[in-house]
Motif scaffolding. Sequence first.
Motif, PDB file in Angstrom:
ATOM      1  N   UNK A 239       6.039  19.461 -17.384  1.00  0.00           N
ATOM      2  CA  UNK A 239       5.078  19.056 -16.353  1.00  0.00           C
ATOM      3  C   UNK A 239       5.794  18.651 -15.076  1.00  0.00           C
ATOM      4  N   UNK A 240       6.862  17.888 -15.199  1.00  0.00           N
ATOM      5  CA  UNK A 240       7.590  17.447 -14.014  1.00  0.00           C
ATOM      6  C   UNK A 240       8.287  18.623 -13.332  1.00  0.00           C
ATOM      7  N   UNK A 241       8.805  19.572 -14.109  1.00  0.00           N
ATOM      8  CA  UNK A 241       9.450  20.737 -13.514  1.00  0.00           C
ATOM      9  C   UNK A 241       8.457  21.561 -12.686  1.00  0.00           C
ATOM     10  N   UNK A 242       7.215  21.642 -13.137  1.00  0.00           N
ATOM     11  CA  UNK A 242       6.207  22.378 -12.387  1.00  0.00           C
ATOM     12  C   UNK A 242       5.675  21.580 -11.212  1.00  0.00           C
ATOM     13  N   UNK A 243       5.613  20.256 -11.338  1.00  0.00           N
ATOM     14  CA  UNK A 243       5.037  19.426 -10.273  1.00  0.00           C
ATOM     15  C   UNK A 243       6.046  19.060  -9.199  1.00  0.00           C
ATOM     16  N   UNK A 244       7.320  19.014  -9.526  1.00  0.00           N
ATOM     17  CA  UNK A 244       8.329  18.503  -8.598  1.00  0.00           C
ATOM     18  C   UNK A 244       8.360  19.243  -7.262  1.00  0.00           C
ATOM     19  N   UNK A 245       8.275  20.589  -7.227  1.00  0.00           N
ATOM     20  CA  UNK A 245       8.324  21.251  -5.908  1.00  0.00           C
ATOM     21  C   UNK A 245       7.137  20.922  -5.018  1.00  0.00           C
ATOM     22  N   UNK A 246       6.065  20.369  -5.568  1.00  0.00           N
ATOM     23  CA  UNK A 246       4.861  20.104  -4.773  1.00  0.00           C
ATOM     24  C   UNK A 246       4.733  18.636  -4.383  1.00  0.00           C
ATOM     25  N   UNK A 247       5.679  17.793  -4.752  1.00  0.00           N
ATOM     26  CA  UNK A 247       5.559  16.359  -4.456  1.00  0.00           C
ATOM     27  C   UNK A 247       5.662  16.103  -2.954  1.00  0.00           C
ATOM     28  N   UNK A 248       6.656  16.702  -2.286  1.00  0.00           N
ATOM     29  CA  UNK A 248       6.796  16.496  -0.844  1.00  0.00           C
ATOM     30  C   UNK A 248       5.599  17.044  -0.062  1.00  0.00           C
ATOM     31  N   UNK A 249       5.109  18.259  -0.357  1.00  0.00           N
ATOM     32  CA  UNK A 249       3.865  18.679   0.318  1.00  0.00           C
ATOM     33  C   UNK A 249       2.694  17.747   0.032  1.00  0.00           C
ATOM     34  N   UNK A 250       2.615  17.219  -1.186  1.00  0.00           N
ATOM     35  CA  UNK A 250       1.541  16.281  -1.505  1.00  0.00           C
ATOM     36  C   UNK A 250       1.686  14.996  -0.696  1.00  0.00           C
ATOM     37  N   UNK A 251       2.910  14.532  -0.513  1.00  0.00           N
ATOM     38  CA  UNK A 251       3.142  13.370   0.339  1.00  0.00           C
ATOM     39  C   UNK A 251       2.743  13.663   1.777  1.00  0.00           C
ATOM     40  N   UNK A 252       3.108  14.851   2.266  1.00  0.00           N
ATOM     41  CA  UNK A 252       2.705  15.224   3.621  1.00  0.00           C
ATOM     42  C   UNK A 252       1.200  15.298   3.772  1.00  0.00           C
ATOM     43  N   UNK A 253       0.513  15.807   2.745  1.00  0.00           N
ATOM     44  CA  UNK A 253      -0.946  15.863   2.781  1.00  0.00           C
ATOM     45  C   UNK A 253      -1.539  14.462   2.876  1.00  0.00           C
ATOM     46  N   UNK A 254      -1.027  13.540   2.082  1.00  0.00           N
ATOM     47  CA  UNK A 254      -1.550  12.174   2.096  1.00  0.00           C
ATOM     48  C   UNK A 254      -1.306  11.499   3.437  1.00  0.00           C
ATOM     49  N   UNK A 255      -0.114  11.678   3.990  1.00  0.00           N
ATOM     50  CA  UNK A 255       0.192  11.077   5.294  1.00  0.00           C
ATOM     51  C   UNK A 255      -0.693  11.671   6.383  1.00  0.00           C
TER      52      UNK A 255
ATOM     53  N   UNK B  61       0.827  -1.208   0.000  1.00  0.00           N
ATOM     54  CA  UNK B  61       0.000   0.000   0.000  1.00  0.00           C
ATOM     55  C   UNK B  61       0.860   1.257   0.000  1.00  0.00           C
ATOM     56  N   UNK B  62       1.977   1.204   0.724  1.00  0.00           N
ATOM     57  CA  UNK B  62       2.874   2.364   0.756  1.00  0.00           C
ATOM     58  C   UNK B  62       3.451   2.652  -0.623  1.00  0.00           C
ATOM     59  N   UNK B  63       3.894   1.596  -1.313  1.00  0.00           N
ATOM     60  CA  UNK B  63       4.423   1.791  -2.666  1.00  0.00           C
ATOM     61  C   UNK B  63       3.343   2.301  -3.620  1.00  0.00           C
ATOM     62  N   UNK B  64       2.148   1.762  -3.501  1.00  0.00           N
ATOM     63  CA  UNK B  64       1.052   2.220  -4.363  1.00  0.00           C
ATOM     64  C   UNK B  64       0.715   3.677  -4.092  1.00  0.00           C
ATOM     65  N   UNK B  65       0.764   4.072  -2.824  1.00  0.00           N
ATOM     66  CA  UNK B  65       0.485   5.467  -2.478  1.00  0.00           C
ATOM     67  C   UNK B  65       1.526   6.398  -3.096  1.00  0.00           C
ATOM     68  N   UNK B  66       2.802   6.010  -3.006  1.00  0.00           N
ATOM     69  CA  UNK B  66       3.854   6.843  -3.585  1.00  0.00           C
ATOM     70  C   UNK B  66       3.698   6.932  -5.101  1.00  0.00           C
ATOM     71  N   UNK B  67       3.373   5.810  -5.740  1.00  0.00           N
ATOM     72  CA  UNK B  67       3.170   5.826  -7.192  1.00  0.00           C
ATOM     73  C   UNK B  67       1.998   6.714  -7.571  1.00  0.00           C
ATOM     74  N   UNK B  68       0.934   6.635  -6.782  1.00  0.00           N
ATOM     75  CA  UNK B  68      -0.231   7.476  -7.060  1.00  0.00           C
ATOM     76  C   UNK B  68       0.115   8.958  -6.917  1.00  0.00           C
ATOM     77  N   UNK B  69       0.929   9.295  -5.911  1.00  0.00           N
ATOM     78  CA  UNK B  69       1.309  10.692  -5.703  1.00  0.00           C
ATOM     79  C   UNK B  69       2.094  11.234  -6.890  1.00  0.00           C
ATOM     80  N   UNK B  70       3.084  10.483  -7.334  1.00  0.00           N
ATOM     81  CA  UNK B  70       3.885  10.949  -8.461  1.00  0.00           C
ATOM     82  C   UNK B  70       3.017  11.127  -9.710  1.00  0.00           C
TER      83      UNK B  70
END
Length: 403
Positions: free
Chosen positions: A202-218, A170-179
């Motif tokens: 797209x990745x250049x614009x999304x990359x700075x928000x990946x860690x906040x998105x991970x924090x939101x999911x957690x 589930x953890x791996x699936x969550x990370x894949x879903x976030x990316x």
Amino acid sequence: MNDSPGWASPGSAPSDGKEKAIPRPSDPQDGSGPTGQWSPEQPPPGQWSPPSNPGSGPGTRPPAHGWGGGPQRQDWAGPPAAAKPGVIPLRPLSLGEILDGSVSALRAHWRTALGFSLTVSVITQIAVILMQRYLLPEPTSIDPNATGAEALRQTADSARSTLISLAPVSLLSMIATLFTASVVTVIISRSVLGRPTTLADSWAEARPRVLPLLGLTVLVAVIMAAIMAVGIGPGLLLGSEAGAALAFLGFAAACVVMLWLNVSFALAAPALMLERQSIVAALRRSAKLVRGAWWRTFGILALTYLLTFLLTFLVSIPFTAIAVIADGTEVSDLFGGTAPSVGWPFLIVTGIGEVIVSTLIYPFVAGVMALLYMDQRIRREALDLDLARAAGLPGYGDNTPRS
């Protein structure tokens, strides 16, 4: 809203408590006095006469068609079609338009969206297969003839083993879903404006928000776990039949609260990605956008997950059958009480099926979430005008009033 759309929440939107000035009628041009007073020069009484019939006198012109005594004809046209610079019309969306918009965006940018989703799915599934083969414990066998305390012990051991096996997957699936969701959300925001995009952009614009998105999911997962613990904890501590009944009631109440919060927070990820909100601000923003439209949001999400479930089911059946034949596993072992011992052929074939499902489902669900977020902002904040300006459509200048 600027051209590279930052999607910042409007500081003067009606939903934020600040309204634009309402246009008022212009003052009299002669400056003679306030509007609504009679002029001092009025015609003498008794000089008024009703207008004569335009066709009664000699030499008069016949009335124009459609006015007066002529036959009436409905020549009024319907409302003009909404502007559509990209995959959706810039107006409040229906359920079909949200689902179709997600599919259309993925079809228009299939190399970017599906290519990225496929890469993430393959990497994730390889890691899952290796963990299932070498790291995760074998499923616990259950004796169908066990009774009493032994049956309860075996059930508890099986549940514990299942949770241990599902947690890393589930953890791996969550990370894949976030990316995938981070990149697809950016792609959808460009597709709405009819702009091309590449994976690098797209990745250049999304990359700075990946860690906040991970924090939101957690954070959301921790909130849900806390609610469930509060719901079933008191009943489990009692440990009697009354405790079991209390735990069941607490479990039902916790499920209701979790469902309500999950729907209320469904738009937090798009708000965090597109508005550059913080984690807590994104949760508040989502709850604000969903307020008053909870049941509609719930229905759209329920239908979306139903479609993904059907797709998963339809793809999994043939791949599972092929995997059983290739591995030589007995079908009775898969559904029986004994733990099946599967080999590499079974894991590889079922893994291919999982890759196909994940490649299609991850971007589709992320696209629906992004378009549902835009739809709520169009309904509440007239985001369609900002989108039209960002798309450079004629007639949508800075002075265009909000609806």
